[in-house]
Design a protein around this motif. Structure first.
Motif, mmCIF file in Angstrom:
data_model
loop_
_atom_site.group_PDB
_atom_site.id
_atom_site.type_symbol
_atom_site.label_atom_id
_atom_site.label_comp_id
_atom_site.label_asym_id
_atom_site.label_seq_id
_atom_site.Cartn_x
_atom_site.Cartn_y
_atom_site.Cartn_z
ATOM 1 N N SER A 179 2.747 -1.898 -1.060
ATOM 2 C CA SER A 179 3.225 -1.357 -2.332
ATOM 3 C C SER A 179 3.059 0.328 -2.113
ATOM 4 O O SER A 179 2.138 0.647 -1.575
ATOM 5 N N ALA A 180 3.746 0.889 -3.022
ATOM 6 C CA ALA A 180 3.402 2.210 -3.260
ATOM 7 C C ALA A 180 2.173 2.538 -3.787
ATOM 8 O O ALA A 180 1.531 3.508 -3.383
ATOM 9 N N GLU A 181 1.702 1.663 -4.739
ATOM 10 C CA GLU A 181 0.402 1.752 -5.114
ATOM 11 C C GLU A 181 -0.707 1.786 -4.095
ATOM 12 O O GLU A 181 -1.702 2.525 -4.141
ATOM 13 N N GLU A 182 -0.561 0.760 -3.227
ATOM 14 C CA GLU A 182 -1.401 0.451 -2.073
ATOM 15 C C GLU A 182 -1.454 1.725 -1.236
ATOM 16 O O GLU A 182 -2.538 2.137 -0.581
ATOM 17 N N GLU A 238 6.261 8.236 -13.521
ATOM 18 C CA GLU A 238 5.652 6.879 -13.849
ATOM 19 C C GLU A 238 4.061 6.656 -13.786
ATOM 20 O O GLU A 238 3.696 6.041 -14.657
ATOM 21 N N GLN A 239 3.506 7.483 -13.028
ATOM 22 C CA GLN A 239 2.128 7.475 -12.955
ATOM 23 C C GLN A 239 1.401 7.974 -14.127
ATOM 24 O O GLN A 239 0.603 7.801 -14.571
ATOM 25 N N ASP A 284 9.405 0.947 -2.811
ATOM 26 C CA ASP A 284 8.944 -0.399 -3.107
ATOM 27 C C ASP A 284 10.371 -1.137 -2.747
ATOM 28 O O ASP A 284 10.413 -2.026 -3.488
ATOM 29 N N GLU A 315 -0.675 4.915 -1.595
ATOM 30 C CA GLU A 315 -1.168 6.103 -2.330
ATOM 31 C C GLU A 315 -2.821 5.926 -2.334
ATOM 32 O O GLU A 315 -3.414 6.897 -2.103
ATOM 33 N N GLU A 316 -3.152 4.587 -2.619
ATOM 34 C CA GLU A 316 -4.617 4.492 -2.611
ATOM 35 C C GLU A 316 -5.331 4.748 -1.193
ATOM 36 O O GLU A 316 -6.219 5.302 -1.128
ATOM 37 N N ARG A 338 8.134 9.162 -9.340
ATOM 38 C CA ARG A 338 6.879 8.545 -9.299
ATOM 39 C C ARG A 338 5.725 9.125 -9.955
ATOM 40 O O ARG A 338 5.087 8.405 -10.721
#
Length: 288
Positions: free
Chosen positions: A94-97, A282-283, A49, A99-100, A279
């Motif tokens: 973002s990293a979340e986006e 954190e998840q 990020d 990964e999704e 990561r």
């Protein structure tokens, strides 16, 4: 990256086509510009990020002055343990986006593989039904000879390959590298399947070969006139590894520069693994 069924990268670092004339970037030194680009692609690859740890500067071959230059230009912001790209999320996912999106593509690949497998099974089921109805014969001949059925057996699917690429990127990288060079030498590009992946994994985990050494040995054997036609798969490469290593050592002694490059690559892999574990932690923390 092309492996069997092609796997498409999820992330790309997006750069405005006016970067060269932007007031912030146009005055940057070549060293600072190089640092900005290397750090940006690294951050996209490892999903940090826009965060760049201080310990990465030697890997990017950049001095502290270059980092300060980026801060002075307003492209970076100093933070604890390193720097952050200014307005990262205005231009990059973002990293979340990411990964999704990866999970969606994996699920789509899994469903596609299941559908193909079910479709491939239909002719077999039909042939078996016909065999029962005709007592196993057609016009007095065995059905296996009169109505041959082609059976499609998938070697691998994108879901499995994606899973290996995420869990063991060094295994996938070695398989892809060998397949690419085999194709570049004029042979049909091999499909990376379970035997390839298992051989590469065992070569690293059981035989204790390093990814960097294996990568260089693949380069060597795919440029050697004798071994080009004799190493056309990862299982064969693993079997001949010691022979290849000894021959390569006699013909091309490793230079000091190459040893330094190997050390740098190993450091990058360690940082990548640290980032991946961070990561995951954190998840887990957020999930708890």
């Amino acid at each position: 990256m092309s492996i069997g069924k092609e796997v498409v990268r999820v992330t790309w670092f997006k750069v405005d086509d006016g970067f060269y004339r932007n007031p912030k970037s146009a005055v940057l030194s070549d060293t600072a510009t190089s640092l900005w680009l290397r750090a940006a692609t690294w951050s996209c690859d490892l999903l940090t990020d826009g965060f760049v740890p201080e310990k990465m500067l030697p890997m990017f071959r950049s001095p502290q002055d270059a980092a300060q230059e980026l801060c002075d230009a307003g492209l970076w912001e100093k933070t604890e343990g390193g720097w952050r790209f200014h307005d990262w999320f205005d231009y990059q996912p973002s990293a979340e986006e990411v990964e999704e999106l990866k999970q969606k593509r994996k699920e789509a690949g899994r469903r596609g593989a299941m559908a193909r497998w079910q479709n491939d099974g239909k002719p077999i089921a039909n042939a078996m039904a016909n065999a029962k109805q005709t007592d196993g014969k057609v016009h007095g001949k065995p059905i296996a000879k009169s109505c041959p059925v082609s059976v499609s057996v998938p070697v691998s699917n994108s879901y499995e390959l994606d899973s290996v690429a995420d869990a063991r990127p060094e295994v996938m990288e070695l398989c892809t590298h060998l397949a690419d060079l085999i194709a570049a030498n004029g042979s049909k590009r091999p499909t990376i399947g379970k035997q390839w992946l298992d051989s590469a994994r065992l070569m690293l985990d059981t035989d204790h070969r390093t990814p960097t050494e294996a990568h260089h040995l693949i380069d060597w054997c795919q440029h050697d006139e004798f071994w080009i036609p004799n190493i056309l798969s990862m299982p064969k490469f693993r079997k001949q590894y010691d022979t290849l290593r000894l021959q390569a050592g006699r013909s091309h002694p490793r230079s000091k520069a190459q040893q330094n490059q190997d050390a740098n690559e190993q450091m990058v892999r360690r940082y990548a693994e640290d980032a991946r574990q961070a990561r995951q932690a954190e998840q887990l923390r957020l999930g708890a």
